[in-house]
Scaffold this motif. Structure first.
Motif, mmCIF file in Angstrom:
data_model
loop_
_atom_site.group_PDB
_atom_site.id
_atom_site.type_symbol
_atom_site.label_atom_id
_atom_site.label_comp_id
_atom_site.label_asym_id
_atom_site.label_seq_id
_atom_site.Cartn_x
_atom_site.Cartn_y
_atom_site.Cartn_z
ATOM 1 N N GLN A 1 0.794 -1.227 0.000
ATOM 2 C CA GLN A 1 0.000 0.000 0.000
ATOM 3 C C GLN A 1 0.828 1.279 0.000
ATOM 4 O OE1 GLN A 1 -2.484 -0.843 3.541
ATOM 5 N NE2 GLN A 1 -4.227 -0.772 2.158
ATOM 6 N N HIS A 2 2.036 1.230 0.540
ATOM 7 C CA HIS A 2 2.787 2.452 0.784
ATOM 8 C C HIS A 2 4.144 2.517 0.082
ATOM 9 C CE1 HIS A 2 -0.080 3.584 3.900
ATOM 10 N NE2 HIS A 2 0.013 2.355 4.377
ATOM 11 N N LEU B 1 8.822 3.539 -23.062
ATOM 12 C CA LEU B 1 9.250 3.674 -21.677
ATOM 13 C C LEU B 1 8.319 4.606 -20.911
ATOM 14 C CD1 LEU B 1 12.832 3.944 -20.314
ATOM 15 C CD2 LEU B 1 11.114 5.589 -19.561
ATOM 16 N N ALA B 2 7.982 5.745 -21.500
ATOM 17 C CA ALA B 2 7.078 6.685 -20.837
ATOM 18 C C ALA B 2 5.734 6.033 -20.555
ATOM 19 C CB ALA B 2 6.888 7.928 -21.713
ATOM 20 N N ARG B 3 5.257 5.242 -21.497
ATOM 21 C CA ARG B 3 3.953 4.605 -21.339
ATOM 22 C C ARG B 3 3.969 3.576 -20.213
ATOM 23 N NH1 ARG B 3 0.875 0.502 -25.448
ATOM 24 N NH2 ARG B 3 -1.254 0.910 -24.738
ATOM 25 N N LYS B 4 5.012 2.738 -20.166
ATOM 26 C CA LYS B 4 4.997 1.688 -19.145
ATOM 27 C C LYS B 4 5.214 2.254 -17.743
ATOM 28 C CE LYS B 4 9.780 -0.030 -19.772
ATOM 29 N NZ LYS B 4 10.567 -1.204 -20.203
ATOM 30 N N PHE B 5 6.021 3.321 -17.593
ATOM 31 C CA PHE B 5 6.198 3.907 -16.268
ATOM 32 C C PHE B 5 4.961 4.697 -15.838
ATOM 33 C CE2 PHE B 5 10.567 2.655 -16.704
ATOM 34 C CZ PHE B 5 10.973 2.434 -15.394
ATOM 35 N N ALA B 6 4.276 5.338 -16.785
ATOM 36 C CA ALA B 6 3.001 5.979 -16.450
ATOM 37 C C ALA B 6 1.995 4.925 -16.001
ATOM 38 C CB ALA B 6 2.469 6.758 -17.652
ATOM 39 N N SER B 7 1.981 3.790 -16.699
ATOM 40 C CA SER B 7 1.079 2.705 -16.319
ATOM 41 C C SER B 7 1.405 2.193 -14.923
ATOM 42 C CB SER B 7 1.179 1.561 -17.333
ATOM 43 O OG SER B 7 0.740 1.967 -18.611
ATOM 44 N N LEU B 8 2.695 1.999 -14.635
ATOM 45 C CA LEU B 8 3.088 1.532 -13.309
ATOM 46 C C LEU B 8 2.677 2.526 -12.233
ATOM 47 C CD1 LEU B 8 4.536 -0.511 -11.497
ATOM 48 C CD2 LEU B 8 6.683 0.683 -11.987
ATOM 49 N N ASP B 9 2.782 3.821 -12.533
ATOM 50 C CA ASP B 9 2.391 4.818 -11.542
ATOM 51 C C ASP B 9 0.891 4.760 -11.272
ATOM 52 O OD1 ASP B 9 3.735 6.726 -9.854
ATOM 53 O OD2 ASP B 9 2.594 8.299 -10.863
ATOM 54 N N ARG C 1 3.304 5.277 -6.925
ATOM 55 C CA ARG C 1 4.483 4.787 -6.189
ATOM 56 C C ARG C 1 5.617 4.356 -7.119
ATOM 57 N NH1 ARG C 1 2.815 0.127 -2.860
ATOM 58 N NH2 ARG C 1 0.877 -0.053 -4.039
ATOM 59 N N ALA C 2 5.637 4.866 -8.350
ATOM 60 C CA ALA C 2 6.639 4.439 -9.325
ATOM 61 C C ALA C 2 7.821 5.398 -9.380
ATOM 62 C CB ALA C 2 6.011 4.321 -10.708
ATOM 63 N N ALA C 3 8.992 4.839 -9.711
ATOM 64 C CA ALA C 3 10.201 5.631 -9.941
ATOM 65 C C ALA C 3 11.008 4.966 -11.038
ATOM 66 C CB ALA C 3 11.032 5.746 -8.668
ATOM 67 N N TRP C 4 11.676 5.795 -11.826
ATOM 68 C CA TRP C 4 12.518 5.312 -12.938
ATOM 69 C C TRP C 4 13.971 5.570 -12.605
ATOM 70 C CZ3 TRP C 4 13.121 8.674 -17.937
ATOM 71 C CH2 TRP C 4 14.049 8.071 -18.809
ATOM 72 N N ASN C 5 14.757 4.499 -12.544
ATOM 73 C CA ASN C 5 16.207 4.618 -12.406
ATOM 74 C C ASN C 5 16.802 4.747 -13.801
ATOM 75 O OD1 ASN C 5 18.875 4.501 -11.343
ATOM 76 N ND2 ASN C 5 18.953 2.312 -11.791
ATOM 77 N N VAL C 6 17.245 5.942 -14.135
ATOM 78 C CA VAL C 6 17.741 6.257 -15.472
ATOM 79 C C VAL C 6 19.177 5.747 -15.614
ATOM 80 C CG1 VAL C 6 18.246 8.109 -17.111
ATOM 81 C CG2 VAL C 6 16.306 8.330 -15.525
ATOM 82 N N VAL C 7 19.404 4.828 -16.534
ATOM 83 C CA VAL C 7 20.756 4.340 -16.802
ATOM 84 C C VAL C 7 21.061 4.485 -18.286
ATOM 85 C CG1 VAL C 7 20.734 2.699 -14.884
ATOM 86 C CG2 VAL C 7 20.043 1.928 -17.148
ATOM 87 N N GLU D 1 4.234 9.214 5.779
ATOM 88 C CA GLU D 1 3.684 10.567 5.790
ATOM 89 C C GLU D 1 2.605 10.774 4.736
ATOM 90 O OE1 GLU D 1 7.946 10.619 7.168
ATOM 91 O OE2 GLU D 1 6.890 9.819 5.421
ATOM 92 N N GLY D 2 2.691 10.072 3.621
ATOM 93 C CA GLY D 2 1.774 10.313 2.516
ATOM 94 C C GLY D 2 1.365 9.026 1.821
ATOM 95 N N ARG D 3 0.700 9.192 0.691
ATOM 96 C CA ARG D 3 0.217 8.037 -0.067
ATOM 97 C C ARG D 3 1.099 7.738 -1.268
ATOM 98 N NH1 ARG D 3 -6.127 8.272 -1.076
ATOM 99 N NH2 ARG D 3 -5.620 6.137 -1.703
ATOM 100 N N THR D 4 1.802 8.744 -1.801
ATOM 101 C CA THR D 4 2.650 8.532 -2.972
ATOM 102 C C THR D 4 4.117 8.477 -2.554
ATOM 103 O OG1 THR D 4 3.032 10.859 -3.514
ATOM 104 C CG2 THR D 4 0.993 9.850 -4.339
ATOM 105 N N LEU D 5 4.933 7.959 -3.455
ATOM 106 C CA LEU D 5 6.371 7.922 -3.190
ATOM 107 C C LEU D 5 6.914 9.341 -3.043
ATOM 108 C CD1 LEU D 5 9.074 6.482 -2.931
ATOM 109 C CD2 LEU D 5 9.185 6.365 -5.437
ATOM 110 N N ARG D 6 6.474 10.261 -3.897
ATOM 111 C CA ARG D 6 6.930 11.653 -3.797
ATOM 112 C C ARG D 6 6.627 12.238 -2.412
ATOM 113 N NH1 ARG D 6 8.705 14.461 -7.796
ATOM 114 N NH2 ARG D 6 8.704 13.535 -9.869
#
Length: 449
Positions: A93-94, A111-119, A125-131, A425-430
């Motif tokens: 949940q968190h 990439l933008a589409r799949k990370f938006a979908s994950l969020d 709660r999604a984050a992208w590790n840029v490599v 503290e919150g509901r999102t990763l941010r």
């Protein structure tokens, strides 16, 4: 004024970060493709109030060493991270999910589409590790004749991240009205084509999914080279890094945050999270015994393979394992920033070949701390309070055992000291990381006009 708190990520390396972890009875040998194992890890990290879990990834198999060492590698089979995190978001949940994806070998629209979908799937709660992908063994998987040079990779990465962020802004936050009475589903005036034409990329857009809950999934980066630090200063909101001394970590912290102003950013907009691999015992003797048990599981051929990125393997195989390696005045041409850290470590500690590979076996050159929960908390507090870290990427040597120990023994000590949260503290990763939700570039343009 609210007291500054540690930010903690759990860096999950299937069976654990120690190179021989898969042989240890406290590990799950088939962890790479065992979904029940990952579900348990995510739930444990969430029980410990971690901000996020992270898996490293590369679009290929890394082969260093000879066939003998290759046959003994315990990390040859593992899930693709976005797919994995989509599954785990349904049973948590968190906690946030950091997935690695390459700007060199992926397409920005997909990439933008799949990370938006994950969020959306994870409810923010999604984050992208840029490599940019450093492994030279990958290019053949994509029909390329050679791996691009570092300068080209990083130049493309800057453009790639900007394109992805633009695609995430395809729809305004209030574009979807979904008014059954009027029959209006969305406002076409709040849909934006990117129409990007750049040096490396040409992407029209728009994205076919509404703006992510976080606006943009959190951007993470892990490079410590000059190019990597510039990319982090320009684009990242968290940076994973590897240092083994307080002075080195402080210098990096000042350096990367000092670069941000020229990109119109403030230091607090980037969290510096060094890696730490804790070997935990209720006494120092117990911790040392655990470390010795792990080290005894290293086969010499596997140990030497950990040094292959820094010295030619045929040379290594001729050297006395209990004698010092010949230290280059400078690392060999083409090695990445991690090689610089490792070679400096060998010089500073005057390690023999065996001692060096035993150290690297623990966490590939990251900071290994062996001790009681109080000792580990002391070291983390020292770095946190002295300008070396905003938090840490915890790298358990053996999984699930070491993560259980950290959550049960170290987290309560950090909480007792007031250094770490007792509730999210919150509901999102941010929200949990204390990072602002970014405004759409199109909303910003309207305000400027």
């Amino acid at each position: 004024m609210t007291q500054r708190k540690l930010r903690l990520g759990a860096f999950i390396m299937a069976t654990g970060h120690h190179i021989a972890a898969w042989r240890h009875p406290g590990s799950q040998a088939d962890a790479g493709v065992n979904i029940d194992h990952y579900i348990a890890l995510a739930k444990t990290a969430e029980r410990g109030r971690f901000d996020q879990v992270f898996v490293a990834d590369s679009p290929g198999i890394k082969h260093t060493g000879d066939e003998e060492s290759f046959s003994r590698q315990g990390r040859m089979s593992h899930f693709e991270p976005v797919t994995l995190w989509a599954a785990l978001s349904a049973v948590t949940q968190h906690i946030g999910f950091v997935a690695t994806a390459s700007t060199t070998y992926e397409d920005p629209f997909l990439l933008a589409r799949k990370f938006a979908s994950l969020d959306h799937i994870s409810k923010g709660r999604a984050a992208w590790n840029v490599v940019t992908t450093s492994a030279d063994s990958v290019h053949g998987n994509f029909g390329l004749a050679a791996h691009p040079d570092p300068a080209v990779r990083y130049e493309r990465a800057h453009e790639f991240v900007d394109v992805v962020k633009g695609l995430w802004d395809s729809f305004d936050d209030d574009a979807f009205v979904r008014d059954r009475a009027s029959g209006v589903y969305f406002d076409p005036q709040k849909l934006h084509k990117l129409n990007h034409v750049g040096k490396h990329l040409k992407v029209e857009g728009p994205l076919n999914i509404e703006r992510p809950p976080q606006g943009h999934p959190v951007i993470v980066q892990a490079g410590s080279s000059e190019d990597g630090k510039e990319l982090a200063a320009a684009t990242a909101e968290a940076i994973f890094t590897a240092w083994t001394s307080l002075a080195e970590a402080q210098a990096f912290y000042r350096d990367v945050k000092g670069r941000m102003a020229k990109y119109g950013r403030r230091p607090e907009e980037l969290l510096v999270l060094p890696g730490i691999s804790p070997v935990i015992g209720r006494t120092q003797e117990e911790a040392e015994a655990k470390w010795a048990e792990l080290q005894a599981l290293i086969h010499p051929s596997v140990g030497l393979a950990t040094l292959a990125p820094f010295w030619p393997l045929d040379e290594l195989q001729r050297w006395d394992l209990d004698a010092p390696p010949p230290y280059y005045p400078e690392p060999p041409k083409g090695v990445n920033s991690r090689a610089h850290v490792v070679i400096e470590l060998a010089r500073r500690e005057k390690y023999t070949i065996r001692q060096l590979y035993e150290y690297l076996a623990g966490a590939r050159g990251h900071w290994v701390v062996i001790g009681t929960p109080e000792t580990i908390a002391d070291r983390m507090q020292e770095w946190f309070e002295n300008g070396a870290a905003d938090g840490f990427n915890i790298m358990p040597p053996v999984l699930p055992q070491s993560l259980d120990e950290f959550v049960d023994l170290v987290i309560p000590e950090l909480q007792r000291r007031g250094l770490f949260r007792t509730a999210y503290e919150g509901r999102t990763l941010r929200e949990n990381l204390g990072l602002a939700r970014p405004e759409s570039r199109y909303a910003h343009a309207v305000k400027a006009a």
